[in-house]
Design a protein around this motif. Structure first.
Motif, PDB file in Angstrom:
ATOM      1  N   GLY A  12       0.817  -1.212   0.000  1.00 43.33           N
ATOM      2  CA  GLY A  12       0.000   0.000   0.000  1.00 43.33           C
ATOM      3  C   GLY A  12       0.848   1.257   0.000  1.00 43.33           C
ATOM      4  N   GLN A  13       1.955   1.234   0.760  1.00 40.07           N
ATOM      5  CA  GLN A  13       2.868   2.380   0.772  1.00 40.07           C
ATOM      6  C   GLN A  13       3.529   2.569  -0.594  1.00 40.07           C
ATOM      7  OE1 GLN A  13       5.552   1.595   4.017  1.00 40.07           O
ATOM      8  NE2 GLN A  13       3.955   1.753   5.570  1.00 40.07           N
ATOM      9  N   GLU A  14       3.859   1.449  -1.253  1.00 38.76           N
ATOM     10  CA  GLU A  14       4.446   1.550  -2.591  1.00 38.76           C
ATOM     11  C   GLU A  14       3.458   2.177  -3.569  1.00 38.76           C
ATOM     12  OE1 GLU A  14       5.927  -2.110  -4.066  1.00 38.76           O
ATOM     13  OE2 GLU A  14       7.316  -2.435  -2.400  1.00 38.76           O
ATOM     14  N   LEU A  15       2.197   1.726  -3.514  1.00 40.68           N
ATOM     15  CA  LEU A  15       1.178   2.286  -4.400  1.00 40.68           C
ATOM     16  C   LEU A  15       0.998   3.782  -4.156  1.00 40.68           C
ATOM     17  CD1 LEU A  15      -1.634  -0.437  -4.411  1.00 40.68           C
ATOM     18  CD2 LEU A  15       0.087   0.007  -6.155  1.00 40.68           C
ATOM     19  N   ALA A  16       1.013   4.176  -2.878  1.00 43.09           N
ATOM     20  CA  ALA A  16       0.856   5.596  -2.548  1.00 43.09           C
ATOM     21  C   ALA A  16       2.029   6.410  -3.103  1.00 43.09           C
ATOM     22  CB  ALA A  16       0.757   5.770  -1.038  1.00 43.09           C
ATOM     23  N   ALA A  17       3.243   5.855  -2.999  1.00 45.06           N
ATOM     24  CA  ALA A  17       4.424   6.562  -3.508  1.00 45.06           C
ATOM     25  C   ALA A  17       4.371   6.677  -5.030  1.00 45.06           C
ATOM     26  CB  ALA A  17       5.705   5.834  -3.077  1.00 45.06           C
ATOM     27  N   ILE A  18       3.989   5.584  -5.696  1.00 50.66           N
ATOM     28  CA  ILE A  18       3.875   5.615  -7.155  1.00 50.66           C
ATOM     29  C   ILE A  18       2.814   6.625  -7.578  1.00 50.66           C
ATOM     30  CG2 ILE A  18       3.071   4.278  -9.145  1.00 50.66           C
ATOM     31  CD1 ILE A  18       5.907   3.646  -8.417  1.00 50.66           C
ATOM     32  N   SER A  19       1.686   6.615  -6.882  1.00 48.91           N
ATOM     33  CA  SER A  19       0.616   7.562  -7.197  1.00 48.91           C
ATOM     34  C   SER A  19       1.100   9.001  -7.057  1.00 48.91           C
ATOM     35  CB  SER A  19      -0.586   7.310  -6.281  1.00 48.91           C
ATOM     36  OG  SER A  19      -1.613   8.239  -6.528  1.00 48.91           O
ATOM     37  N   GLU A  24       2.736  14.081  -9.638  1.00 45.70           N
ATOM     38  CA  GLU A  24       3.748  15.117  -9.852  1.00 45.70           C
ATOM     39  C   GLU A  24       4.155  15.177 -11.320  1.00 45.70           C
ATOM     40  OE1 GLU A  24       5.475  17.208  -7.287  1.00 45.70           O
ATOM     41  OE2 GLU A  24       3.457  16.755  -6.561  1.00 45.70           O
ATOM     42  N   ALA A  25       4.292  14.006 -11.963  1.00 50.22           N
ATOM     43  CA  ALA A  25       4.681  13.969 -13.376  1.00 50.22           C
ATOM     44  C   ALA A  25       3.616  14.616 -14.256  1.00 50.22           C
ATOM     45  CB  ALA A  25       4.928  12.526 -13.814  1.00 50.22           C
ATOM     46  N   THR A  26       2.339  14.368 -13.935  1.00 48.16           N
ATOM     47  CA  THR A  26       1.254  14.977 -14.710  1.00 48.16           C
ATOM     48  C   THR A  26       1.304  16.495 -14.618  1.00 48.16           C
ATOM     49  OG1 THR A  26      -0.163  13.038 -14.365  1.00 48.16           O
ATOM     50  CG2 THR A  26      -1.253  15.086 -14.988  1.00 48.16           C
ATOM     51  N   SER A  27       1.534  17.022 -13.417  1.00 46.58           N
ATOM     52  CA  SER A  27       1.634  18.473 -13.232  1.00 46.58           C
ATOM     53  C   SER A  27       2.844  19.042 -13.965  1.00 46.58           C
ATOM     54  CB  SER A  27       1.731  18.801 -11.731  1.00 46.58           C
ATOM     55  OG  SER A  27       0.585  18.359 -11.041  1.00 46.58           O
ATOM     56  N   ALA A  28       3.977  18.328 -13.863  1.00 40.89           N
ATOM     57  CA  ALA A  28       5.192  18.795 -14.524  1.00 40.89           C
ATOM     58  C   ALA A  28       5.023  18.791 -16.044  1.00 40.89           C
ATOM     59  CB  ALA A  28       6.377  17.915 -14.120  1.00 40.89           C
ATOM     60  N   ARG A  29       4.375  17.744 -16.566  1.00 43.59           N
ATOM     61  CA  ARG A  29       4.157  17.647 -18.016  1.00 43.59           C
ATOM     62  C   ARG A  29       3.295  18.809 -18.502  1.00 43.59           C
ATOM     63  NH1 ARG A  29       1.596  13.200 -17.989  1.00 43.59           N
ATOM     64  NH2 ARG A  29       3.447  11.875 -17.964  1.00 43.59           N
ATOM     65  N   THR A 252      -5.353   6.628  -7.903  1.00 43.68           N
ATOM     66  CA  THR A 252      -5.171   6.822  -9.347  1.00 43.68           C
ATOM     67  C   THR A 252      -4.270   5.776  -9.976  1.00 43.68           C
ATOM     68  OG1 THR A 252      -3.337   8.362  -8.938  1.00 43.68           O
ATOM     69  CG2 THR A 252      -5.544   9.306  -9.189  1.00 43.68           C
ATOM     70  N   VAL A 253      -3.483   5.053  -9.175  1.00 40.73           N
ATOM     71  CA  VAL A 253      -2.571   4.068  -9.759  1.00 40.73           C
ATOM     72  C   VAL A 253      -3.338   3.011 -10.538  1.00 40.73           C
ATOM     73  CG1 VAL A 253      -2.495   2.577  -7.709  1.00 40.73           C
ATOM     74  CG2 VAL A 253      -0.570   2.597  -9.298  1.00 40.73           C
ATOM     75  N   PHE A 254      -4.548   2.640 -10.088  1.00 44.21           N
ATOM     76  CA  PHE A 254      -5.328   1.645 -10.803  1.00 44.21           C
ATOM     77  C   PHE A 254      -5.735   2.173 -12.182  1.00 44.21           C
ATOM     78  CE2 PHE A 254      -6.468   0.661  -6.262  1.00 44.21           C
ATOM     79  CZ  PHE A 254      -5.730  -0.505  -6.190  1.00 44.21           C
ATOM     80  N   LEU A 255      -6.150   3.431 -12.237  1.00 41.17           N
ATOM     81  CA  LEU A 255      -6.526   4.040 -13.512  1.00 41.17           C
ATOM     82  C   LEU A 255      -5.296   4.234 -14.390  1.00 41.17           C
ATOM     83  CD1 LEU A 255      -8.865   5.263 -15.173  1.00 41.17           C
ATOM     84  CD2 LEU A 255      -8.324   7.471 -14.131  1.00 41.17           C
ATOM     85  N   ASP A 256      -4.179   4.633 -13.787  1.00 43.26           N
ATOM     86  CA  ASP A 256      -2.946   4.840 -14.555  1.00 43.26           C
ATOM     87  C   ASP A 256      -2.484   3.547 -15.214  1.00 43.26           C
ATOM     88  OD1 ASP A 256      -2.962   7.476 -13.733  1.00 43.26           O
ATOM     89  OD2 ASP A 256      -1.569   7.160 -12.075  1.00 43.26           O
ATOM     90  N   ASP A 257      -2.546   2.444 -14.467  1.00 47.60           N
ATOM     91  CA  ASP A 257      -2.150   1.150 -15.023  1.00 47.60           C
ATOM     92  C   ASP A 257      -3.029   0.789 -16.219  1.00 47.60           C
ATOM     93  OD1 ASP A 257      -0.094   0.725 -13.268  1.00 47.60           O
ATOM     94  OD2 ASP A 257      -1.157  -0.684 -11.991  1.00 47.60           O
ATOM     95  N   LEU A 258      -4.324   0.968 -16.052  1.00 50.19           N
ATOM     96  CA  LEU A 258      -5.256   0.627 -17.124  1.00 50.19           C
ATOM     97  C   LEU A 258      -5.020   1.522 -18.339  1.00 50.19           C
ATOM     98  CD1 LEU A 258      -7.678  -0.983 -18.145  1.00 50.19           C
ATOM     99  CD2 LEU A 258      -9.161   0.675 -17.003  1.00 50.19           C
TER     100      LEU A 258
END
Length: 270
Positions: A12-19, A24-29, A252-258
């Motif tokens: 769960g902590q890994e998923l939170a970090a990835i999310s 951050e990447a979306t904002s930077a892009r 959002t990680v679930f949506l990002d993966d899909l």
């Protein structure tokens, strides 16, 4: 704390970090696309620049993985397994880098559209008019939509293989991205969409669904769920609305993966 609970907490902590990193990447892009547009860079060139940057980041991860070594004084059998795993991961990262280098079309244009929308001044208040009772909005029955999705057995995993026996939270969020004017006849719209993309959905289930190698690592958990047919339909039809509704309720990680596997016409992550 049991080992299972510890593993679940760590994941769960890994998923939170990835999310967090993906957000951050979306904002930077978005910021980079704004800067490129201000410099007179066209949408196609901006997409190419961003795709090359992101492919380079994946290539950097490939190099880091490829140069990793097993712990000092490991057993030979452990080392063999280590290097075999490294080769598998490195090959997968190379495929991701190749795909990323040629993906991302339309992101600069969608970013500009979003910016234009955000910069629009609020509409002036309309002149008062006689108040009329609005027509009642058509309601979507989630059970009927789910039953329709379940009929496409070639696009969803068998019930016993699904990650979530009950994916109602995901379905509710996806249906919240169906606008009132789209609700009448939505099930027919969904059925037409699934039939149109049959080959694409079959391939996604085969390569990333339950039992596949990517899914064995704990990712792509939505693939194979009947609710996902509604999600990918909305991903194509209303990507911004879907993303906005999703971020209010779910990881959002679930949506990002899909989104990564489906490759919609407008990508809002990665």
């Amino acid at each position: 704390m049991s080992t299972e609970q510890h593993d679940a907490d760590a994941y769960g902590q890994e998923l939170a970090a990835i999310s967090h990193h993906q957000h951050e990447a979306t904002s930077a892009r978005f910021t980079v696309f704004q800067a490129l547009a201000a410099a007179g860079i066209g949408h196609e060139q901006a997409d190419d620049i961003m795709a090359k940057l992101e492919a380079g980041a994946v290539a950097g991860a490939h190099t880091w993985i490829s140069e990793s070594s097993p712990p000092h004084k490991s057993e030979p059998r452990f080392e063999d397994g280590w290097f075999a795993g490294v080769r598998d991961v490195a090959s997968y990262l190379l495929r991701i880098a190749d795909t990323t280098a040629h993906a991302g079309r339309g992101r600069a244009a969608s970013s500009a559209m979003l910016l234009t929308h955000l910069q629009q001044p609020p509409s002036p208040a309309p002149a008062e008019a006689p108040v009329e009772d609005p027509a009642p909005a058509v309601e979507l029955d989630a059970k009927d939509v789910l039953a329709a999705a379940e009929r496409f057995t070639w696009a969803v995993a068998a019930p016993g293989e699904r990650h979530w026996p009950d994916g109602s939270d995901f379905l509710d969020v996806a249906l919240s991205a169906v606008r009132p004017e789209e609700r009448a006849g939505y099930i027919e719209r969904l059925e037409a969409f699934v039939e149109k993309h049959r080959a694409r959905l079959e391939e996604m289930l085969r390569t990333h669904g339950p039992g596949s190698k990517p899914a064995s690592h704990g990712r792509y958990a939505l693939i194979g769920q009947p609710e996902t047919l509604v999600i990918v339909e909305r991903m194509e039809a209303m990507p911004f609305l879907l993303r906005g509704q999703w971020e209010k309720e779910l990881e959002t990680v679930f949506l990002d993966d899909l989104e990564f596997v489906w490759g919609p016409r407008i990508r809002l992550s990665r």
